[in-house]
Design an enzyme around this catalytic site. Sequence first.
Site, PDB file in Angstrom:
ATOM      1  N   ASP A 152       0.887  -1.170   0.000  1.00 14.33           N
ATOM      2  CA  ASP A 152       0.000   0.000   0.000  1.00 14.33           C
ATOM      3  C   ASP A 152       0.922   1.216   0.000  1.00 14.33           C
ATOM      4  OD1 ASP A 152      -1.665   2.114   0.544  1.00 14.33           O
ATOM      5  OD2 ASP A 152      -2.375   1.381   2.498  1.00 14.33           O
ATOM      6  N   GLU A 172      -7.264   0.617  -4.484  1.00 17.59           N
ATOM      7  CA  GLU A 172      -7.272   0.492  -3.013  1.00 17.59           C
ATOM      8  C   GLU A 172      -8.597  -0.081  -2.484  1.00 17.59           C
ATOM      9  OE1 GLU A 172      -6.107   4.456  -1.967  1.00 17.59           O
ATOM     10  OE2 GLU A 172      -4.063   4.110  -2.676  1.00 17.59           O
ATOM     11  N   ASP A 229     -12.971   5.537   2.926  1.00 16.94           N
ATOM     12  CA  ASP A 229     -11.531   5.596   3.207  1.00 16.94           C
ATOM     13  C   ASP A 229     -11.114   7.043   3.529  1.00 16.94           C
ATOM     14  OD1 ASP A 229      -8.776   5.623   3.133  1.00 16.94           O
ATOM     15  OD2 ASP A 229      -8.577   4.442   1.308  1.00 16.94           O
TER      16      ASP A 229
END
Length: 586
Positions: free
Chosen positions: A8, A146, A168
């Site tokens: 990530d 993501e 998010d």
Amino acid sequence: METIVGIDLGTTNSEIAFIIDDSAEIIKDGDTGIMPSCVGLNGDGKVIVGHEALNQAIVAPEKTVLSVKRRMGSDEKIQLGDKAYFPQEISAFILKALKTRAERQLGKPVEKAVITVPAYFTDAQRQATREAGFIAGLDVVRIINEPTAASLAYESIHAEDRTILVYDLGGGTFDVSIVKIENGIIEVLASTGDNRLGGDDFDAKIVRRLADHIQNELKLPIQDNPLVMARLKQAAEKAKIALSSSPFVTIEEDHIGKRFFKDIHLSYELSRRDFESMIDEELSRTMDAVSKALKDAGLMPSQIDKVILVGGSTRIPTIATMLEEKIGQTPHDEIDPDLCVALGAAIQAGREMGIDHTSILLDITPYTFGTSALDVVDGIPFGEVYVPLIRRNTKLPASRSEVFYTLYDKQEAVEIKVFQGESSVVSENVLIGNYMFKLSKLPEHSEIIMKMDLDLNGILKMRAVEKKTGKNIDVIIENAMRQFSEKELDESKKRLERLWDTQAIQFDETVEDEAEISEASQKPGISGEYAWLIKQAEEKLDLAAKEDKDEIINLMEDLKDALDKNDHEKAGQISEELEDILFYIG
Ligand code: AMP
């Protein structure tokens, strides 16, 4: 088998994960595994990455680069010391640092990776991410979105088709995406957000509040002092994080400046409620984005199967509440919101390696734990409500506190009940503890802070504190996560049914466990509060020293006598004495 890691590559922080024994795990290097996405040059001109670079960001901004992700895909060069770099090159330093930590921990070369990017990234931004990987010595086998990675982390073991909303909110960016999983294929149906909104903005609000306080109340001009502002920024973030689990925080910064040769110290109390109202406008905007994402995907809130929280800022409790109101279901945060995307990337990496059945090891509480309180409308108590503190599926160990208020002036005690259960109707949950907290006769509406800590072994520690005096009571429930037997649940249900008829008029009585009140205490004429006290006294007799025991027995007899004679004044006095003794016994 070749090694493929999941990465990530975040705006604020980055993580690297790998499949170990069929389970996705974050690779740690004596730390939490969260590495700031920060690149810098040290005094010797050497490149430094992560915490080391972040620590010098304030004192050497010209030698530090933050948030390079925002510039990916552009040709704009970034100055670092006396050299200028492309964004891919700066990102490559971050990837190289992650690769190195993985190689150190896994003890083998790491040459392939799955890297995540925001769903809104353009082709140019995705290409720049691939190039960054290449420069760092990584073959980027897949770039995945993501929200797709977050959905994979939660759904890797589910076979059914699902529609998921991923909310998010990180340090500097916000996205909301609707993800559809159909026949094992994951597709992002809609994604929207604001790539300039996040936890940093919330810190800035607290900093502004502190700066105003220092200028106006402490009469100290500080706006042009970068070191003081940097200290305030750090203190603000720490306070913000603390407010996610406590209702109040006191921000203390010593020696913040000098006035007339005297040192000035900062001590400022901020409440969660106050903080939440400071960021209300920003959070409302994120909820508008949720509506927009649903509209773009052509879905109603009821068509969402699961809501997932991703990004450190989603730990702010009001976010889950707002989403629950909007979508009608409790959002999931049992996979660490900071690590969820990297773990999903590792699951995809596992698939590329031919490992399909991966999972994520989770230590979560299967039950909600909470307490009860009287709800008050227009100053009139109207019912007992369940107040969950540690919710089901919360990652363990968990800690959470909430504030309650005394009902009236000089209130002498408060009864603290601890429940396990999911029902909003308090009596449908299982009572696992019941304690009397004797108060210091405070004014009406004084704060009592209740804190619950639940550890991996199911030990629940509960502490109630009078905010004003610091007086407290500590309780430990050893096996709070024990499953209740059919028989206990049956009894609980029966008790509820028995109480149901009378509940409407008895809401303010302290009798909860009718079945457990002894025969003596159920004599006609002995009302709930006295019955409860007698029951407590009977239960605590075994704990008392000989002289206390005699005293307790005498007081119980006197109390029953006084009640027989309908002498309520006397009964009140005796109750006070009895409560005192019971309090000291503990
Ligand atoms: P991320 O970009 O996902 O790593 O998130 C980083 C942001 O999450 C930073 O602004 C942190 O201050 C914020 N954050 C981390 N933990 C908490 C917490 N417990 N409560 C509120 N914000 C948090």
